[in-house]
Write a protein that holds these residues in place. Structure first.
Motif, PDB file in Angstrom:
ATOM      1  N   SER A  97      14.728  31.677  28.096  1.00 48.02           N
ATOM      2  CA  SER A  97      14.273  30.298  28.259  1.00 48.02           C
ATOM      3  C   SER A  97      13.571  29.861  26.973  1.00 48.02           C
ATOM      4  CB  SER A  97      13.309  30.197  29.450  1.00 48.02           C
ATOM      5  OG  SER A  97      12.901  28.863  29.667  1.00 48.02           O
ATOM      6  N   ASP A  98      13.878  28.661  26.538  1.00 52.59           N
ATOM      7  CA  ASP A  98      13.182  28.064  25.389  1.00 52.59           C
ATOM      8  C   ASP A  98      13.394  26.561  25.438  1.00 52.59           C
ATOM      9  OD1 ASP A  98      15.734  27.528  24.160  1.00 52.59           O
ATOM     10  OD2 ASP A  98      15.733  29.539  23.300  1.00 52.59           O
ATOM     11  N   GLU A  99      13.013  25.879  24.369  1.00 53.52           N
ATOM     12  CA  GLU A  99      13.040  24.413  24.388  1.00 53.52           C
ATOM     13  C   GLU A  99      14.450  23.836  24.504  1.00 53.52           C
ATOM     14  OE1 GLU A  99       9.382  25.681  21.969  1.00 53.52           O
ATOM     15  OE2 GLU A  99      11.490  26.296  22.150  1.00 53.52           O
ATOM     16  N   GLY A 100      15.477  24.635  24.232  1.00 52.02           N
ATOM     17  CA  GLY A 100      16.850  24.165  24.333  1.00 52.02           C
ATOM     18  C   GLY A 100      17.512  24.479  25.656  1.00 52.02           C
ATOM     19  N   VAL A 101      16.751  25.028  26.593  1.00 51.46           N
ATOM     20  CA  VAL A 101      17.288  25.402  27.905  1.00 51.46           C
ATOM     21  C   VAL A 101      16.613  24.550  28.976  1.00 51.46           C
ATOM     22  CG1 VAL A 101      17.532  27.249  29.602  1.00 51.46           C
ATOM     23  CG2 VAL A 101      17.749  27.766  27.154  1.00 51.46           C
ATOM     24  N   LEU A 102      17.422  23.874  29.778  1.00 49.19           N
ATOM     25  CA  LEU A 102      16.887  23.081  30.885  1.00 49.19           C
ATOM     26  C   LEU A 102      17.022  23.855  32.188  1.00 49.19           C
ATOM     27  CD1 LEU A 102      15.798  20.469  32.178  1.00 49.19           C
ATOM     28  CD2 LEU A 102      18.176  19.674  32.346  1.00 49.19           C
ATOM     29  N   ASN A 103      15.921  23.970  32.904  1.00 47.11           N
ATOM     30  CA  ASN A 103      15.914  24.541  34.244  1.00 47.11           C
ATOM     31  C   ASN A 103      15.807  23.392  35.250  1.00 47.11           C
ATOM     32  OD1 ASN A 103      15.516  27.652  33.741  1.00 47.11           O
ATOM     33  ND2 ASN A 103      14.138  26.601  32.334  1.00 47.11           N
ATOM     34  N   PHE A 104      16.647  23.434  36.246  1.00 42.64           N
ATOM     35  CA  PHE A 104      16.743  22.341  37.210  1.00 42.64           C
ATOM     36  C   PHE A 104      16.957  22.919  38.599  1.00 42.64           C
ATOM     37  CE2 PHE A 104      20.006  19.495  39.329  1.00 42.64           C
ATOM     38  CZ  PHE A 104      19.100  18.564  39.799  1.00 42.64           C
ATOM     39  N   ILE A 178      19.320  26.210  38.564  1.00 43.45           N
ATOM     40  CA  ILE A 178      20.247  26.446  37.462  1.00 43.45           C
ATOM     41  C   ILE A 178      19.497  26.442  36.148  1.00 43.45           C
ATOM     42  CG2 ILE A 178      20.798  23.978  37.135  1.00 43.45           C
ATOM     43  CD1 ILE A 178      23.714  24.859  36.609  1.00 43.45           C
ATOM     44  N   TYR A 179      19.923  27.304  35.223  1.00 43.28           N
ATOM     45  CA  TYR A 179      19.490  27.140  33.837  1.00 43.28           C
ATOM     46  C   TYR A 179      20.708  26.671  33.056  1.00 43.28           C
ATOM     47  CZ  TYR A 179      21.840  31.299  31.947  1.00 43.28           C
ATOM     48  OH  TYR A 179      22.800  32.188  31.538  1.00 43.28           O
ATOM     49  N   LEU A 180      20.520  25.659  32.254  1.00 44.40           N
ATOM     50  CA  LEU A 180      21.575  25.088  31.424  1.00 44.40           C
ATOM     51  C   LEU A 180      21.216  25.296  29.956  1.00 44.40           C
ATOM     52  CD1 LEU A 180      22.213  21.707  33.256  1.00 44.40           C
ATOM     53  CD2 LEU A 180      24.043  23.219  32.505  1.00 44.40           C
ATOM     54  N   SER A 181      22.067  26.002  29.230  1.00 39.35           N
ATOM     55  CA  SER A 181      21.861  26.159  27.791  1.00 39.35           C
ATOM     56  C   SER A 181      22.356  24.882  27.124  1.00 39.35           C
ATOM     57  CB  SER A 181      22.620  27.382  27.272  1.00 39.35           C
ATOM     58  OG  SER A 181      22.077  28.565  27.790  1.00 39.35           O
ATOM     59  N   VAL A 182      21.437  24.002  26.806  1.00 42.87           N
ATOM     60  CA  VAL A 182      21.786  22.685  26.273  1.00 42.87           C
ATOM     61  C   VAL A 182      22.068  22.765  24.784  1.00 42.87           C
ATOM     62  CG1 VAL A 182      20.965  20.320  25.919  1.00 42.87           C
ATOM     63  CG2 VAL A 182      20.433  21.522  28.059  1.00 42.87           C
ATOM     64  N   SER A 183      21.168  23.385  24.035  1.00 40.84           N
ATOM     65  CA  SER A 183      21.285  23.450  22.580  1.00 40.84           C
ATOM     66  C   SER A 183      20.584  24.714  22.095  1.00 40.84           C
ATOM     67  CB  SER A 183      20.662  22.197  21.948  1.00 40.84           C
ATOM     68  OG  SER A 183      19.278  22.112  22.291  1.00 40.84           O
ATOM     69  N   GLY A 184      20.554  24.896  20.793  1.00 45.39           N
ATOM     70  CA  GLY A 184      19.888  26.065  20.240  1.00 45.39           C
ATOM     71  C   GLY A 184      20.859  27.180  19.906  1.00 45.39           C
ATOM     72  N   ASP A 185      20.299  28.312  19.502  1.00 42.62           N
ATOM     73  CA  ASP A 185      21.091  29.448  19.026  1.00 42.62           C
ATOM     74  C   ASP A 185      21.429  30.378  20.182  1.00 42.62           C
ATOM     75  OD1 ASP A 185      22.225  31.603  17.730  1.00 42.62           O
ATOM     76  OD2 ASP A 185      20.759  31.636  16.104  1.00 42.62           O
ATOM     77  N   LEU A 221      25.957  23.610  25.835  1.00 40.18           N
ATOM     78  CA  LEU A 221      26.644  22.350  26.124  1.00 40.18           C
ATOM     79  C   LEU A 221      27.024  21.625  24.839  1.00 40.18           C
ATOM     80  CD1 LEU A 221      24.578  20.919  29.102  1.00 40.18           C
ATOM     81  CD2 LEU A 221      27.059  21.205  29.089  1.00 40.18           C
ATOM     82  N   GLU A 222      26.134  21.629  23.857  1.00 48.23           N
ATOM     83  CA  GLU A 222      26.420  20.965  22.584  1.00 48.23           C
ATOM     84  C   GLU A 222      27.693  21.512  21.954  1.00 48.23           C
ATOM     85  OE1 GLU A 222      22.588  19.098  20.320  1.00 48.23           O
ATOM     86  OE2 GLU A 222      23.277  21.094  19.718  1.00 48.23           O
ATOM     87  N   SER A 226      31.153  19.565  21.952  1.00 50.97           N
ATOM     88  CA  SER A 226      31.151  18.973  20.602  1.00 50.97           C
ATOM     89  C   SER A 226      30.414  17.637  20.597  1.00 50.97           C
ATOM     90  CB  SER A 226      32.588  18.793  20.096  1.00 50.97           C
ATOM     91  OG  SER A 226      33.254  20.030  20.033  1.00 50.97           O
ATOM     92  N   HIS A 227      29.217  17.669  21.178  1.00 47.25           N
ATOM     93  CA  HIS A 227      28.428  16.447  21.305  1.00 47.25           C
ATOM     94  C   HIS A 227      26.950  16.821  21.243  1.00 47.25           C
ATOM     95  CE1 HIS A 227      27.714  12.283  22.725  1.00 47.25           C
ATOM     96  NE2 HIS A 227      26.671  12.802  23.345  1.00 47.25           N
ATOM     97  N   PRO A 228      26.148  16.097  20.469  1.00 44.51           N
ATOM     98  CA  PRO A 228      24.713  16.418  20.412  1.00 44.51           C
ATOM     99  C   PRO A 228      24.003  16.033  21.711  1.00 44.51           C
ATOM    100  CG  PRO A 228      25.175  14.441  19.136  1.00 44.51           C
ATOM    101  CD  PRO A 228      26.497  14.973  19.569  1.00 44.51           C
ATOM    102  N   PHE A 229      23.216  16.944  22.237  1.00 39.88           N
ATOM    103  CA  PHE A 229      22.442  16.681  23.449  1.00 39.88           C
ATOM    104  C   PHE A 229      21.003  17.114  23.237  1.00 39.88           C
ATOM    105  CE2 PHE A 229      26.622  17.364  25.593  1.00 39.88           C
ATOM    106  CZ  PHE A 229      26.691  16.174  26.293  1.00 39.88           C
TER     107      PHE A 229
END
Length: 286
Positions: A97-104, A178-185, A221-222, A226-229
Motif C-alpha cells: 500500500s502506498d499513495e498510488g494504491v486506492l483501497n475501496f 479491493i486494492y487498486l494499483s492506480v499508479s506508481g512503480d 491502471l495507468e 495508457s492513461h494518466p490517473f
C-alpha cells in the motif's frame, strides 16, 4: 443500469467515508479498525457504506505470512525499501500500500440471509468494470497465480493484475474490499514482495503455499489503460457508478457507536500485531 448492477436498485443511499478526521487516520492500523467499526455500524443501522482510503508506504501482511520459517530475516527487507509493515485482521497474503494504491470497500448490512461469497466478489467486479467502461479494455476476474496475494477474483487487463478483492464479515455486516494499483512503480512493489518470500523461505519446504511473485504479471491502471490517473480520479469514477444509478451519496458521520467500535478495533489490532510480530512495538503511534 446494466443487469449486473441491479443490486443498487434497492439501495437508495450510501454513506461515504473518505478523508476521515485525524482521530481515525493517525495510526497505521487505523483503516482496519475503522473498517470493522463501519461493518458493525452498517449492520446496526441497516445502512450501506462506501469507504475509501490510501496510506503512506507500507506492506500489509496476511496472517499466513507470519508462518514463514525465516520471518525475522524476511521482514528486514522492508526497511531497506523504506516500507513499515503490519499484519491485517483478515486472511490472504502480503500486499503493498502506498499513495498510488486506492483501497475501496463496499459495506452492506446483512440479516439472517447472508450474501453468497461469490456474489460479493461479482458486485465489486461489476462496479470496477462499469467505472472504466469508456476504455477499450476488458477487466477480467480470475486468479493470477504468480502475483502477490493471488485469489480467484484477481482483476486483470490483458493478463496483468491491477487489483485484488477480499471480504470481511462481522455479525450484521459484510465488507467487500479491493486494492487498486492506480499508479506508481508496480515492478518495485512486486520485487519487494518476491524478495520477502525468497528470504523468508530460503528454499525450505513448508505446508503453506506462498506465491513465486513475478513482476511481469502485475501492472497499474495507468500502464494497462495508457492513461494518466490519480487516486482522486479513480474515486470520482467509482462514485459516479453509484450516482449514475440514482444512488444518493452522503458524507458519513462519526457517532459514539463508531468511536467506541474504532477504539476497540484498534486495541485488537495492536494486540494481534504485538503477538505475531513480537519484536515490534505499535503503541507509540497515533
Amino acid at each position: 443500469m446494466t443487469e449486473s448492477l441491479n443490486f443498487l436498485n434497492t439501495l437508495p443511499l450510501f454513506l461515504v467515508y473518505d478523508n476521515v478526521p485525524d482521530a481515525y487516520n493517525s495510526h497505521r492500523f487505523a483503516p482496519f479498525a475503522l473498517t470493522d467499526a463501519l461493518i458493525k455500524e452498517a449492520g446496526e443501522k441497516k445502512q450501506p457504506i462506501l469507504h475509501f482510503w490510501t496510506t503512506s508506504p507500507y506492506v500489509i501482511l496476511g496472517m499466513m505470512d507470519t508462518k514463514l520459517p525465516f520471518l525475522t530475516d524476511a521482514l528486514r527487507i522492508f526497511s531497506s525499501y523504506g516500507y513499515p509493515y503490519l499484519v491485517r485482521n483478515s486472511g490472504g497474503l502480503a500486499v503493498v500500500s502506498d499513495e498510488g494504491v486506492l483501497n475501496f470497500s463496499m459495506i452492506f448490512p446483512e440479516g439472517d440471509e447472508r450474501m453468497p461469497i461469490n456474489e460479493g466478489y461479482e458486485r465489486m467486479h461489476h462496479i470496477i468494470k462499469t467505472a472504466f467502461k469508456d476504455f477499450d479494455a476488458h477487466i477480467d476476474a480470475y486468479e493470477i497465480p504468480d502475483s502477490y496475494c493471488p485469489g480467484d477474483y484477481d482483476l486483470s487487463i490483458d493478463g496483468k493484475k491491477i487489483a485484488g478483492i477480499a471480504q470481511r464479515r462481522l455479525k450484521g455486516g459484510i465488507a467487500i474490499m479491493i486494492y487498486l494499483s492506480v499508479s506508481g512503480d508496480q515492478q518495485k512493489r512486486a520485487e519487494m514482495i518476491r524478495t520477502f518470500y525468497d528470504i523468508g523461505l530460503k528454499e525450505k519446504e513448508t505446508k503453506w503455499n506462498f506465491p513465486a511473485v513475478h513482476s511481469e504479471v502485475m501492472t497499474t491502471l495507468e500502464e494497462a489503460l495508457s492513461h494518466p490517473f490519480t487516486v482522486d480520479d479513480v474515486k470520482e469514477r467509482l462514485a459516479s457508478v453509484f450516482t449514475d444509478a440514482s444512488v444518493e451519496l452522503a458524507d458519513g458521520p462519526f457517532p459514539p457507536s463508531i468511536q467506541s467500535s474504532y477504539a476497540e478495533g484498534l486495541e485488537k489490532m495492536i494486540k494481534r500485531n504485538e503477538k505475531m510480530l513480537p519484536q515490534s512495538t505499535f503503541r507509540a503511534e497515533g
